[in-house]
Design an enzyme around this catalytic site. Structure first.
Site, mmCIF file in Angstrom:
data_model
loop_
_atom_site.group_PDB
_atom_site.id
_atom_site.type_symbol
_atom_site.label_atom_id
_atom_site.label_comp_id
_atom_site.label_asym_id
_atom_site.label_seq_id
_atom_site.Cartn_x
_atom_site.Cartn_y
_atom_site.Cartn_z
ATOM 1 N N SER A 46 11.824 39.422 16.071
ATOM 2 C CA SER A 46 12.199 40.828 16.185
ATOM 3 C C SER A 46 12.976 41.185 14.928
ATOM 4 C CB SER A 46 13.064 41.052 17.424
ATOM 5 O OG SER A 46 13.332 42.418 17.625
ATOM 6 N N GLU A 47 12.536 42.240 14.224
ATOM 7 C CA GLU A 47 13.119 42.498 12.909
ATOM 8 C C GLU A 47 14.577 42.916 12.949
ATOM 9 O OE1 GLU A 47 10.295 46.189 13.285
ATOM 10 O OE2 GLU A 47 10.328 44.138 14.016
ATOM 11 N N ASN A 48 15.105 43.250 14.133
ATOM 12 C CA ASN A 48 16.531 43.568 14.193
ATOM 13 C C ASN A 48 17.410 42.328 14.133
ATOM 14 O OD1 ASN A 48 15.451 43.101 16.856
ATOM 15 N ND2 ASN A 48 17.416 43.724 17.699
#
Length: 217
Positions: A46-48
Site C-alpha cells: 500500500s503506497e501510504n
C-alpha cells in the site's frame, strides 16, 4: 452490483503466485486481498506506507492506525513491514512491485489507461497511479460498462494516467489480455454470450483460441 464486484475481485485474486509482491489500488481492487487463496503467499503493498495488507478490518480486529491507501481500515499479516513514503515509492519506481491492481474509467485497446479525472470535476490529484503504471504490470478490475457506456475503447477520451501500461482487464463479463495486436478474451463468463460482450465493448475483441469459461470458485 456488490456481487459483481466481488466476482471480479475473486477472479483477480487467482492471478497471483507464491512470492508475488503486488499493489492494490483504491476502490474495487482493495477487495482482492480478501480472496487470495490460503495456500498462496502474496505480499500486498500500500503506497501510504506498508507491505503486508491482509483482510479488511471489522469491529473485532480494527486498529485505527492501520489503513490502506484508500483510507479503509485493514488488518496486516504477521510479516508486515511499515515504512515512509519515500521507501514506499522507491519500491514502486525501482520495479520491485510485480503487479498493480487498479480501477479504470477507460482503457484503450493498446493498453492506455485513464483512471484519475473527468474534465471539469475537482479531484485531489493522480496520486501514485502514474508511478505504479510505470513500475509494475497493470491489471484493471472494473465493471465492464458505466451506465451502459463503453469503458473499453479503441482510444481513450479522458486524460491519460499512462500509456500502454495495462496487461490484463478483468470485468464481470470476461478476462482479457492486452497484447500488441489488441484485446484478446481468454475467459468469458457463462452469464454472457460473445455477442453481448462485444456489444458492451467499444473496440473489436479477439477470441483467444484457448478461451474458456470464467474461473470462479
Amino acid at each position: 452490483m456488490a456481487d459483481l464486484k466481488e466476482r471480479i475481485a475473486r477472479r483477480c485474486a487467482k492471478e497471483f503466485q507464491d512470492g508475488d509482491f503486488i499493489n492494490l489500488g483504491i476502490g474495487l481492487p482493495t477487495q482482492v486481498a480478501d480472496f487470495i487463496p490460503d495456500d498462496v503467499i502474496v505480499t500486498c503493498h500500500s503506497e501510504n506506507g506498508f507491505a503486508g495488507i491482509d483482510l479488511m478490518a471489522d469491529a473485532s480486529n480494527l486498529d485505527v492506525d492501520i489503513i490502506n491507501s484508500g483510507g479503509q481500515y485493514v488488518t496486516a499479516v504477521p510479516r508486515v513491514k511499515y515504512f515512509d513514503t519515500s521507501e514506499s515509492f522507491g519500491l514502486v519506481r525501482g520495479g520491485h512491485v510485480k503487479y498493480t491492481v487498479l480501477g479504470a474509467m477507460e482503457v484503450a485497446e493498446n493498453g492506455d489507461l485513464a483512471n484519475w479525472i473527468v474534465p471539469g470535476k475537482k479531484v485531489a490529484g493522480m496520486g501514485g497511479a502514474m508511478d505504479l503504471c510505470a513500475g509494475a504490470d497493470v491489471i484493471i478490475t472494473m465493471l465492464h460498462t458505466q451506465k451502459g457506456a463503453h469503458k473499453i475503447l479503441k482510444k481513450c477520451t479522458l486524460p491519460l494516467t499512462a500509456e500502454k501500461c495495462v496487461v490484463k482487464i478483468i470485468t464481470e463479463m470476461a478476462v482479457m489480455d492486452v497484447r500488441e495486436d489488441g484485446i484478446w478474451v481468454v475467459e468469458l463468463h457463462p452469464d454472457f454470450t460473445w455477442e453481448e460482450l462485444q456489444a458492451a465493448t467499444g473496440c473489436e475483441l479477439h477470441k483467444d483460441p484457448d478461451m474458456k469459461a470464467y474461473q470462479e470458485d
